[in-house]
Design a protein around this motif. Sequence first.
Motif, PDB file in Angstrom:
ATOM      1  N   ARG A   1      49.984 -14.009   4.182  1.00  0.00           N
ATOM      2  CA  ARG A   1      49.388 -14.648   5.348  1.00  0.00           C
ATOM      3  C   ARG A   1      50.143 -14.207   6.600  1.00  0.00           C
ATOM      4  O   ARG A   1      51.344 -13.981   6.569  1.00  0.00           O
ATOM      5  CB  ARG A   1      49.377 -16.168   5.212  1.00  0.00           C
ATOM      6  CG  ARG A   1      50.707 -16.771   4.812  1.00  0.00           C
ATOM      7  CD  ARG A   1      50.547 -18.248   4.435  1.00  0.00           C
ATOM      8  NE  ARG A   1      51.760 -18.805   3.879  1.00  0.00           N
ATOM      9  CZ  ARG A   1      52.673 -19.446   4.587  1.00  0.00           C
ATOM     10  NH1 ARG A   1      52.510 -19.596   5.890  1.00  0.00           N
ATOM     11  NH2 ARG A   1      53.760 -19.936   4.007  1.00  0.00           N
ATOM     12  N   PHE A   2      49.394 -14.115   7.698  1.00  0.00           N
ATOM     13  CA  PHE A   2      49.971 -13.770   8.991  1.00  0.00           C
ATOM     14  C   PHE A   2      49.101 -14.337  10.081  1.00  0.00           C
ATOM     15  O   PHE A   2      47.961 -13.892  10.259  1.00  0.00           O
ATOM     16  CB  PHE A   2      50.104 -12.247   9.145  1.00  0.00           C
ATOM     17  CG  PHE A   2      50.556 -11.822  10.517  1.00  0.00           C
ATOM     18  CD1 PHE A   2      49.682 -11.203  11.406  1.00  0.00           C
ATOM     19  CD2 PHE A   2      51.860 -12.064  10.929  1.00  0.00           C
ATOM     20  CE1 PHE A   2      50.093 -10.823  12.677  1.00  0.00           C
ATOM     21  CE2 PHE A   2      52.285 -11.694  12.208  1.00  0.00           C
ATOM     22  CZ  PHE A   2      51.403 -11.070  13.076  1.00  0.00           C
ATOM     23  N   GLN A   3      49.584 -15.341  10.766  1.00  0.00           N
ATOM     24  CA  GLN A   3      48.876 -15.979  11.862  1.00  0.00           C
ATOM     25  C   GLN A   3      47.442 -16.271  11.447  1.00  0.00           C
ATOM     26  O   GLN A   3      47.193 -17.060  10.562  1.00  0.00           O
ATOM     27  CB  GLN A   3      48.982 -15.093  13.110  1.00  0.00           C
ATOM     28  CG  GLN A   3      50.426 -14.939  13.588  1.00  0.00           C
ATOM     29  CD  GLN A   3      50.537 -14.130  14.873  1.00  0.00           C
ATOM     30  OE1 GLN A   3      49.553 -13.690  15.454  1.00  0.00           O
ATOM     31  NE2 GLN A   3      51.762 -13.954  15.358  1.00  0.00           N
ATOM     32  N   GLY A   4      46.469 -15.641  12.076  1.00  0.00           N
ATOM     33  CA  GLY A   4      45.084 -15.944  11.758  1.00  0.00           C
ATOM     34  C   GLY A   4      44.490 -15.137  10.629  1.00  0.00           C
ATOM     35  O   GLY A   4      43.296 -15.301  10.314  1.00  0.00           O
ATOM     36  N   TRP A   5      45.285 -14.330   9.998  1.00  0.00           N
ATOM     37  CA  TRP A   5      44.812 -13.511   8.872  1.00  0.00           C
ATOM     38  C   TRP A   5      45.257 -14.107   7.535  1.00  0.00           C
ATOM     39  O   TRP A   5      46.400 -14.493   7.373  1.00  0.00           O
ATOM     40  CB  TRP A   5      45.365 -12.088   8.981  1.00  0.00           C
ATOM     41  CG  TRP A   5      44.695 -11.264  10.016  1.00  0.00           C
ATOM     42  CD1 TRP A   5      43.619 -10.453   9.884  1.00  0.00           C
ATOM     43  CD2 TRP A   5      45.081 -11.195  11.403  1.00  0.00           C
ATOM     44  NE1 TRP A   5      43.299  -9.860  11.083  1.00  0.00           N
ATOM     45  CE2 TRP A   5      44.171 -10.299  12.031  1.00  0.00           C
ATOM     46  CE3 TRP A   5      46.086 -11.776  12.169  1.00  0.00           C
ATOM     47  CZ2 TRP A   5      44.247  -9.980  13.382  1.00  0.00           C
ATOM     48  CZ3 TRP A   5      46.167 -11.473  13.511  1.00  0.00           C
ATOM     49  CH2 TRP A   5      45.247 -10.584  14.110  1.00  0.00           C
ATOM     50  N   GLY A   6      44.307 -14.179   6.620  1.00  0.00           N
ATOM     51  CA  GLY A   6      44.595 -14.741   5.308  1.00  0.00           C
ATOM     52  C   GLY A   6      44.411 -16.239   5.311  1.00  0.00           C
ATOM     53  O   GLY A   6      43.845 -16.810   6.239  1.00  0.00           O
ATOM     54  N   PRO A   7      44.851 -16.912   4.221  1.00  0.00           N
ATOM     55  CA  PRO A   7      45.652 -16.302   3.170  1.00  0.00           C
ATOM     56  C   PRO A   7      44.842 -15.413   2.230  1.00  0.00           C
ATOM     57  O   PRO A   7      43.677 -15.699   1.971  1.00  0.00           O
ATOM     58  CB  PRO A   7      46.201 -17.513   2.415  1.00  0.00           C
ATOM     59  CG  PRO A   7      45.172 -18.578   2.626  1.00  0.00           C
ATOM     60  CD  PRO A   7      44.630 -18.350   4.006  1.00  0.00           C
ATOM     61  N   TYR A   8      45.468 -14.373   1.784  1.00  0.00           N
ATOM     62  CA  TYR A   8      44.898 -13.488   0.787  1.00  0.00           C
ATOM     63  C   TYR A   8      45.625 -13.728  -0.533  1.00  0.00           C
ATOM     64  O   TYR A   8      46.840 -13.906  -0.545  1.00  0.00           O
ATOM     65  CB  TYR A   8      45.061 -12.022   1.195  1.00  0.00           C
ATOM     66  CG  TYR A   8      44.473 -11.685   2.544  1.00  0.00           C
ATOM     67  CD1 TYR A   8      45.297 -11.392   3.632  1.00  0.00           C
ATOM     68  CD2 TYR A   8      43.100 -11.663   2.752  1.00  0.00           C
ATOM     69  CE1 TYR A   8      44.772 -11.085   4.880  1.00  0.00           C
ATOM     70  CE2 TYR A   8      42.558 -11.358   4.001  1.00  0.00           C
ATOM     71  CZ  TYR A   8      43.398 -11.070   5.056  1.00  0.00           C
ATOM     72  OH  TYR A   8      42.871 -10.772   6.280  1.00  0.00           O
ATOM     73  N   TRP A   9      44.849 -13.714  -1.623  1.00  0.00           N
ATOM     74  CA  TRP A   9      45.394 -14.044  -2.940  1.00  0.00           C
ATOM     75  C   TRP A   9      45.191 -12.895  -3.918  1.00  0.00           C
ATOM     76  O   TRP A   9      44.169 -12.192  -3.870  1.00  0.00           O
ATOM     77  CB  TRP A   9      44.706 -15.284  -3.504  1.00  0.00           C
ATOM     78  CG  TRP A   9      44.965 -16.533  -2.736  1.00  0.00           C
ATOM     79  CD1 TRP A   9      44.222 -17.039  -1.717  1.00  0.00           C
ATOM     80  CD2 TRP A   9      46.048 -17.450  -2.932  1.00  0.00           C
ATOM     81  NE1 TRP A   9      44.782 -18.206  -1.258  1.00  0.00           N
ATOM     82  CE2 TRP A   9      45.909 -18.483  -1.987  1.00  0.00           C
ATOM     83  CE3 TRP A   9      47.134 -17.504  -3.811  1.00  0.00           C
ATOM     84  CZ2 TRP A   9      46.791 -19.553  -1.891  1.00  0.00           C
ATOM     85  CZ3 TRP A   9      48.018 -18.564  -3.728  1.00  0.00           C
ATOM     86  CH2 TRP A   9      47.845 -19.567  -2.778  1.00  0.00           C
ATOM     87  N   GLY A  10      46.127 -12.764  -4.836  1.00  0.00           N
ATOM     88  CA  GLY A  10      45.951 -11.879  -5.967  1.00  0.00           C
ATOM     89  C   GLY A  10      45.198 -12.580  -7.082  1.00  0.00           C
ATOM     90  O   GLY A  10      44.831 -13.762  -6.956  1.00  0.00           O
ATOM     91  N   GLN A  11      44.989 -11.860  -8.173  1.00  0.00           N
ATOM     92  CA  GLN A  11      44.213 -12.404  -9.293  1.00  0.00           C
ATOM     93  C   GLN A  11      45.083 -13.205 -10.259  1.00  0.00           C
ATOM     94  O   GLN A  11      44.558 -13.922 -11.116  1.00  0.00           O
ATOM     95  CB  GLN A  11      43.518 -11.264 -10.048  1.00  0.00           C
ATOM     96  CG  GLN A  11      44.371 -10.537 -11.088  1.00  0.00           C
ATOM     97  CD  GLN A  11      45.473  -9.685 -10.478  1.00  0.00           C
ATOM     98  OE1 GLN A  11      45.474  -9.403  -9.279  1.00  0.00           O
ATOM     99  NE2 GLN A  11      46.417  -9.254 -11.312  1.00  0.00           N
ATOM    100  N   GLY A  12      46.402 -13.082 -10.125  1.00  0.00           N
ATOM    101  CA  GLY A  12      47.314 -13.846 -10.965  1.00  0.00           C
ATOM    102  C   GLY A  12      47.796 -13.073 -12.185  1.00  0.00           C
ATOM    103  O   GLY A  12      47.124 -12.162 -12.671  1.00  0.00           O
ATOM    104  N   THR A  13      48.978 -13.467 -12.653  1.00  0.00           N
ATOM    105  CA  THR A  13      49.535 -12.906 -13.885  1.00  0.00           C
ATOM    106  C   THR A  13      50.111 -14.052 -14.711  1.00  0.00           C
ATOM    107  O   THR A  13      50.785 -14.941 -14.174  1.00  0.00           O
ATOM    108  CB  THR A  13      50.596 -11.837 -13.584  1.00  0.00           C
ATOM    109  OG1 THR A  13      51.025 -11.215 -14.802  1.00  0.00           O
ATOM    110  CG2 THR A  13      51.818 -12.401 -12.862  1.00  0.00           C
ATOM    111  N   GLN A  14      49.824 -14.039 -16.001  1.00  0.00           N
ATOM    112  CA  GLN A  14      50.227 -15.145 -16.877  1.00  0.00           C
ATOM    113  C   GLN A  14      51.676 -14.990 -17.309  1.00  0.00           C
ATOM    114  O   GLN A  14      52.098 -13.922 -17.781  1.00  0.00           O
ATOM    115  CB  GLN A  14      49.334 -15.181 -18.116  1.00  0.00           C
ATOM    116  CG  GLN A  14      49.722 -16.228 -19.145  1.00  0.00           C
ATOM    117  CD  GLN A  14      49.438 -17.642 -18.676  1.00  0.00           C
ATOM    118  OE1 GLN A  14      48.356 -17.925 -18.167  1.00  0.00           O
ATOM    119  NE2 GLN A  14      50.409 -18.538 -18.848  1.00  0.00           N
TER     120      GLN A  14
END
Length: 116
Positions: free
Chosen positions: A98-111
């Motif tokens: 995340r950066f100011q007005g951009w994001g949040p962006y997420w990954g797909q995750g890892t178990q």
Amino acid sequence: QVQLVESGGGLVQPGGSLRLSCAASGILFSIYHMDWYRQAPGNQRELVASITSGGSTDYAASVKGRFTISRDNAKNTMYLQMNSLKPEDTAVYYCCARFQGWGPYWGQGTQVTVSS
């Protein structure tokens, strides 16, 4: 197109270690605040560790002293070194940018599964 790809999860015995990676593309990685979150079955997603663009770090009380967050801006990659793992660390781990007005962006995750 922003893409965050986590890797490094797996099955480990209690007391063991894992190193997670989050490779970012489509963003100017060096200016982004980066987080690691985790979500166990039946639980809400919780913040595990954070690292600012300047390299300052913060940790949840439950992982402080065991986990280390870091970043390599030259490789557009963030890491989470997890030591002394406990069964209660079992969860899907996600990275977030995340950066100011951009994001949040997420990954797909890892178990990550900690079990004997």
